[in-house]
Motif scaffolding. Structure first.
Motif, PDB file in Angstrom:
ATOM      1  N   GLN A 118       0.803  -1.212   0.000  1.00  0.00           N
ATOM      2  CA  GLN A 118       0.000   0.000   0.000  1.00  0.00           C
ATOM      3  C   GLN A 118       0.843   1.272   0.000  1.00  0.00           C
ATOM      4  O   GLN A 118       0.431   2.293  -0.539  1.00  0.00           O
ATOM      5  CB  GLN A 118      -1.010   0.018   1.154  1.00  0.00           C
ATOM      6  N   VAL A 119       2.051   1.215   0.583  1.00  0.00           N
ATOM      7  CA  VAL A 119       2.936   2.386   0.526  1.00  0.00           C
ATOM      8  C   VAL A 119       3.386   2.618  -0.908  1.00  0.00           C
ATOM      9  O   VAL A 119       3.354   3.749  -1.413  1.00  0.00           O
ATOM     10  CB  VAL A 119       4.151   2.204   1.458  1.00  0.00           C
ATOM     11  N   ALA A 120       3.795   1.552  -1.573  1.00  0.00           N
ATOM     12  CA  ALA A 120       4.239   1.678  -2.969  1.00  0.00           C
ATOM     13  C   ALA A 120       3.099   2.148  -3.865  1.00  0.00           C
ATOM     14  O   ALA A 120       3.285   3.036  -4.714  1.00  0.00           O
ATOM     15  CB  ALA A 120       4.792   0.341  -3.463  1.00  0.00           C
ATOM     16  N   ASP A 121       1.903   1.564  -3.692  1.00  0.00           N
ATOM     17  CA  ASP A 121       0.753   1.976  -4.491  1.00  0.00           C
ATOM     18  C   ASP A 121       0.365   3.419  -4.181  1.00  0.00           C
ATOM     19  O   ASP A 121       0.048   4.203  -5.087  1.00  0.00           O
ATOM     20  CB  ASP A 121      -0.441   1.054  -4.231  1.00  0.00           C
ATOM     21  N   GLY A 122       0.374   3.770  -2.894  1.00  0.00           N
ATOM     22  CA  GLY A 122       0.022   5.141  -2.517  1.00  0.00           C
ATOM     23  C   GLY A 122       0.959   6.155  -3.126  1.00  0.00           C
ATOM     24  O   GLY A 122       0.531   7.196  -3.646  1.00  0.00           O
ATOM     25  N   ALA A 123       2.260   5.865  -3.086  1.00  0.00           N
ATOM     26  CA  ALA A 123       3.239   6.778  -3.681  1.00  0.00           C
ATOM     27  C   ALA A 123       3.038   6.879  -5.193  1.00  0.00           C
ATOM     28  O   ALA A 123       3.124   7.976  -5.771  1.00  0.00           O
ATOM     29  CB  ALA A 123       4.658   6.303  -3.360  1.00  0.00           C
ATOM     30  N   ALA A 124       2.760   5.751  -5.838  1.00  0.00           N
ATOM     31  CA  ALA A 124       2.558   5.759  -7.289  1.00  0.00           C
ATOM     32  C   ALA A 124       1.315   6.551  -7.673  1.00  0.00           C
ATOM     33  O   ALA A 124       1.315   7.315  -8.656  1.00  0.00           O
ATOM     34  CB  ALA A 124       2.455   4.325  -7.806  1.00  0.00           C
ATOM     35  N   ILE A 125       0.244   6.382  -6.912  1.00  0.00           N
ATOM     36  CA  ILE A 125      -1.001   7.110  -7.179  1.00  0.00           C
ATOM     37  C   ILE A 125      -0.780   8.615  -7.048  1.00  0.00           C
ATOM     38  O   ILE A 125      -1.141   9.401  -7.937  1.00  0.00           O
ATOM     39  CB  ILE A 125      -2.111   6.636  -6.218  1.00  0.00           C
ATOM     40  N   LEU A 126      -0.172   9.030  -5.941  1.00  0.00           N
ATOM     41  CA  LEU A 126       0.065  10.459  -5.728  1.00  0.00           C
ATOM     42  C   LEU A 126       1.049  11.019  -6.749  1.00  0.00           C
ATOM     43  O   LEU A 126       0.925  12.174  -7.176  1.00  0.00           O
ATOM     44  CB  LEU A 126       0.600  10.697  -4.315  1.00  0.00           C
ATOM     45  N   ASN A 127       2.014  10.208  -7.148  1.00  0.00           N
ATOM     46  CA  ASN A 127       3.033  10.669  -8.088  1.00  0.00           C
ATOM     47  C   ASN A 127       2.434  11.032  -9.441  1.00  0.00           C
ATOM     48  O   ASN A 127       2.924  11.944 -10.125  1.00  0.00           O
ATOM     49  CB  ASN A 127       4.095   9.583  -8.276  1.00  0.00           C
ATOM     50  N   VAL A 128       1.373  10.348  -9.822  1.00  0.00           N
ATOM     51  CA  VAL A 128       0.704  10.653 -11.091  1.00  0.00           C
ATOM     52  C   VAL A 128      -0.346  11.752 -10.913  1.00  0.00           C
ATOM     53  O   VAL A 128      -0.420  12.692 -11.708  1.00  0.00           O
ATOM     54  CB  VAL A 128       0.056   9.385 -11.680  1.00  0.00           C
ATOM     55  N   LEU A 129      -1.148  11.651  -9.866  1.00  0.00           N
ATOM     56  CA  LEU A 129      -2.290  12.546  -9.729  1.00  0.00           C
ATOM     57  C   LEU A 129      -1.917  13.949  -9.258  1.00  0.00           C
ATOM     58  O   LEU A 129      -2.505  14.941  -9.726  1.00  0.00           O
ATOM     59  CB  LEU A 129      -3.319  11.944  -8.771  1.00  0.00           C
ATOM     60  N   MET A 130      -0.958  14.067  -8.336  1.00  0.00           N
ATOM     61  CA  MET A 130      -0.659  15.397  -7.799  1.00  0.00           C
ATOM     62  C   MET A 130      -0.205  16.385  -8.873  1.00  0.00           C
ATOM     63  O   MET A 130      -0.680  17.530  -8.896  1.00  0.00           O
ATOM     64  CB  MET A 130       0.376  15.309  -6.679  1.00  0.00           C
ATOM     65  N   PRO A 131       0.711  16.016  -9.775  1.00  0.00           N
ATOM     66  CA  PRO A 131       1.076  16.972 -10.831  1.00  0.00           C
ATOM     67  C   PRO A 131      -0.116  17.361 -11.710  1.00  0.00           C
ATOM     68  O   PRO A 131      -0.212  18.516 -12.146  1.00  0.00           O
ATOM     69  CB  PRO A 131       2.142  16.211 -11.634  1.00  0.00           C
ATOM     70  N   VAL A 132      -1.027  16.422 -11.960  1.00  0.00           N
ATOM     71  CA  VAL A 132      -2.218  16.738 -12.754  1.00  0.00           C
ATOM     72  C   VAL A 132      -3.106  17.723 -11.994  1.00  0.00           C
ATOM     73  O   VAL A 132      -3.618  18.692 -12.570  1.00  0.00           O
ATOM     74  CB  VAL A 132      -3.006  15.459 -13.105  1.00  0.00           C
ATOM     75  N   PHE A 133      -3.299  17.492 -10.699  1.00  0.00           N
ATOM     76  CA  PHE A 133      -4.106  18.410  -9.895  1.00  0.00           C
ATOM     77  C   PHE A 133      -3.545  19.830  -9.964  1.00  0.00           C
ATOM     78  O   PHE A 133      -4.284  20.802 -10.183  1.00  0.00           O
ATOM     79  CB  PHE A 133      -4.125  17.966  -8.427  1.00  0.00           C
ATOM     80  N   VAL A 134      -2.243  19.954  -9.770  1.00  0.00           N
ATOM     81  CA  VAL A 134      -1.609  21.279  -9.759  1.00  0.00           C
ATOM     82  C   VAL A 134      -1.675  21.914 -11.143  1.00  0.00           C
ATOM     83  O   VAL A 134      -1.918  23.124 -11.275  1.00  0.00           O
ATOM     84  CB  VAL A 134      -0.151  21.175  -9.270  1.00  0.00           C
ATOM     85  N   ASP A 135      -1.494  21.125 -12.184  1.00  0.00           N
ATOM     86  CA  ASP A 135      -1.569  21.651 -13.545  1.00  0.00           C
ATOM     87  C   ASP A 135      -2.967  22.184 -13.837  1.00  0.00           C
ATOM     88  O   ASP A 135      -3.127  23.246 -14.458  1.00  0.00           O
ATOM     89  CB  ASP A 135      -1.193  20.551 -14.534  1.00  0.00           C
ATOM     90  N   LEU A 136      -3.990  21.472 -13.379  1.00  0.00           N
ATOM     91  CA  LEU A 136      -5.364  21.942 -13.566  1.00  0.00           C
ATOM     92  C   LEU A 136      -5.625  23.227 -12.788  1.00  0.00           C
ATOM     93  O   LEU A 136      -6.344  24.114 -13.264  1.00  0.00           O
ATOM     94  CB  LEU A 136      -6.348  20.854 -13.126  1.00  0.00           C
ATOM     95  N   MET A 137      -5.045  23.347 -11.619  1.00  0.00           N
ATOM     96  CA  MET A 137      -5.181  24.583 -10.856  1.00  0.00           C
ATOM     97  C   MET A 137      -4.570  25.754 -11.616  1.00  0.00           C
ATOM     98  O   MET A 137      -5.152  26.839 -11.680  1.00  0.00           O
ATOM     99  CB  MET A 137      -4.528  24.424  -9.483  1.00  0.00           C
ATOM    100  N   MET A 138      -3.406  25.529 -12.219  1.00  0.00           N
ATOM    101  CA  MET A 138      -2.768  26.603 -12.977  1.00  0.00           C
ATOM    102  C   MET A 138      -3.564  26.965 -14.224  1.00  0.00           C
ATOM    103  O   MET A 138      -3.558  28.117 -14.667  1.00  0.00           O
ATOM    104  CB  MET A 138      -1.334  26.211 -13.350  1.00  0.00           C
ATOM    105  N   ASP A 139      -4.252  25.987 -14.805  1.00  0.00           N
ATOM    106  CA  ASP A 139      -5.084  26.251 -15.979  1.00  0.00           C
ATOM    107  C   ASP A 139      -6.364  27.002 -15.620  1.00  0.00           C
ATOM    108  O   ASP A 139      -7.025  27.562 -16.502  1.00  0.00           O
ATOM    109  CB  ASP A 139      -5.471  24.937 -16.664  1.00  0.00           C
ATOM    110  N   ASN A 140      -6.704  26.990 -14.325  1.00  0.00           N
ATOM    111  CA  ASN A 140      -7.947  27.612 -13.862  1.00  0.00           C
ATOM    112  C   ASN A 140      -7.687  28.484 -12.632  1.00  0.00           C
ATOM    113  O   ASN A 140      -8.254  28.240 -11.554  1.00  0.00           O
ATOM    114  CB  ASN A 140      -8.972  26.522 -13.538  1.00  0.00           C
ATOM    115  N   PRO A 141      -6.859  29.498 -12.771  1.00  0.00           N
ATOM    116  CA  PRO A 141      -6.484  30.303 -11.608  1.00  0.00           C
ATOM    117  C   PRO A 141      -7.651  31.090 -11.012  1.00  0.00           C
ATOM    118  O   PRO A 141      -7.611  31.460  -9.841  1.00  0.00           O
ATOM    119  CB  PRO A 141      -5.412  31.257 -12.161  1.00  0.00           C
ATOM    120  N   GLY A 142      -8.690  31.317 -11.805  1.00  0.00           N
ATOM    121  CA  GLY A 142      -9.824  32.092 -11.319  1.00  0.00           C
ATOM    122  C   GLY A 142     -10.800  31.320 -10.470  1.00  0.00           C
ATOM    123  O   GLY A 142     -11.690  31.912  -9.838  1.00  0.00           O
ATOM    124  N   ALA A 143     -10.650  29.990 -10.415  1.00  0.00           N
ATOM    125  CA  ALA A 143     -11.527  29.182  -9.557  1.00  0.00           C
ATOM    126  C   ALA A 143     -11.204  29.463  -8.094  1.00  0.00           C
ATOM    127  O   ALA A 143     -10.116  29.925  -7.755  1.00  0.00           O
ATOM    128  CB  ALA A 143     -11.355  27.697  -9.872  1.00  0.00           C
TER     129      ALA A 143
END
Length: 221
Positions: free
Chosen positions: A185-210
């Motif tokens: 679960q540690v390995a899976d958790g790290a892998a999940i966050l490693n993919v999703l977190m950059p996407v989350f932040v990128d979407l925030m930058m694409d939508n700064p007015g939200a």
């Protein structure tokens, strides 16, 4: 398959457009990207990578008051944040990561009692959790319903609630660094966050007015 965004790509984009960021959103993104960068340096150390990426997650979304007042469960702030991101994700990057890349690891986490908080409450003798097994079955059933209906935000909220238990185990000294127990679960958790977190932040930058909320710890002169 969803490609993992790198720290360098996120930082380059942030520097190019940050003058247009509202102050609170800009601070969240700046902090989150810094921790994503630190996590990249943890190749081979899933524990450290998981911790640093969870800090990035907190930087991006967290309202500390929610952690102080809302009982652990499917946290309202998780669901609100994920619904906002999914609504803004017009290219379906989160959806693709969830269904194409992590459907297996998600199901394994949901079936794992060791990242289910009521199990530990009962194990530690806290009253009111004797029926944890029924609660566990209900939670897994609700997750499966969300998964089958394609409710990405709700699926994420269930998974991150489990990851929050894993976060507590590691941060509060309830696990051994690089130990053999709970490795999957540690390995899976790290892998999940490693993919999703950059996407989350990128979407925030694409939508700064939200409305991304005010950080609980702003920069105070």
């Amino acid at each position: 398959m969803t490609q993992t965004l790198t720290f360098a790509a996120l930082k380059e984009k942030q520097r190019a457009i940050r003058k247009g960021f509202p102050e609170n959103m800009g601070l969240r993104v700046h902090r989150a990207i810094s921790w994503i960068g630190r996590a990249e340096a943890c190749d081979g150390d899933a524990d450290a990578r998981f911790i640093f990426l969870w800090i990035a997650f907190n930087a991006a979304y967290a309202d500390e008051r929610e952690f102080q007042t809302v009982p652990q469960g499917e946290r309202a702030a998780f669901l609100e944040f994920f619904r906002k991101l999914v609504a803004l994700d017009r290219e379906g990057r989160i959806y693709n990561a969830v269904w194409q890349r992590f459907s297996g690891p998600f199901r394994l986490l949901m079936d794992n009692r060791y990242v289910f908080n009521p199990f530990w409450q009962h194990h530690n003798g806290i009253e009111g959790y004797a029926e944890w097994q029924e609660t566990f079955r209900n939670s897994t059933s609700a997750f499966n319903n969300a998964f089958q209906s394609g409710d990405t935000a709700r699926v994420l909220s269930f998974v991150f609630d489990r990851l929050y238990v894993l976060r507590n185990q590691i941060v509060h000294g309830g696990a051994t660094w690089n130990g053999t127990v709970n490795r999957a679960q540690v390995a899976d958790g790290a892998a999940i966050l490693n993919v999703l977190m950059p996407v989350f932040v990128d979407l925030m930058m694409d939508n700064p007015g939200a409305d991304w909320g005010r950080p609980f710890y702003p920069v105070v002169e």
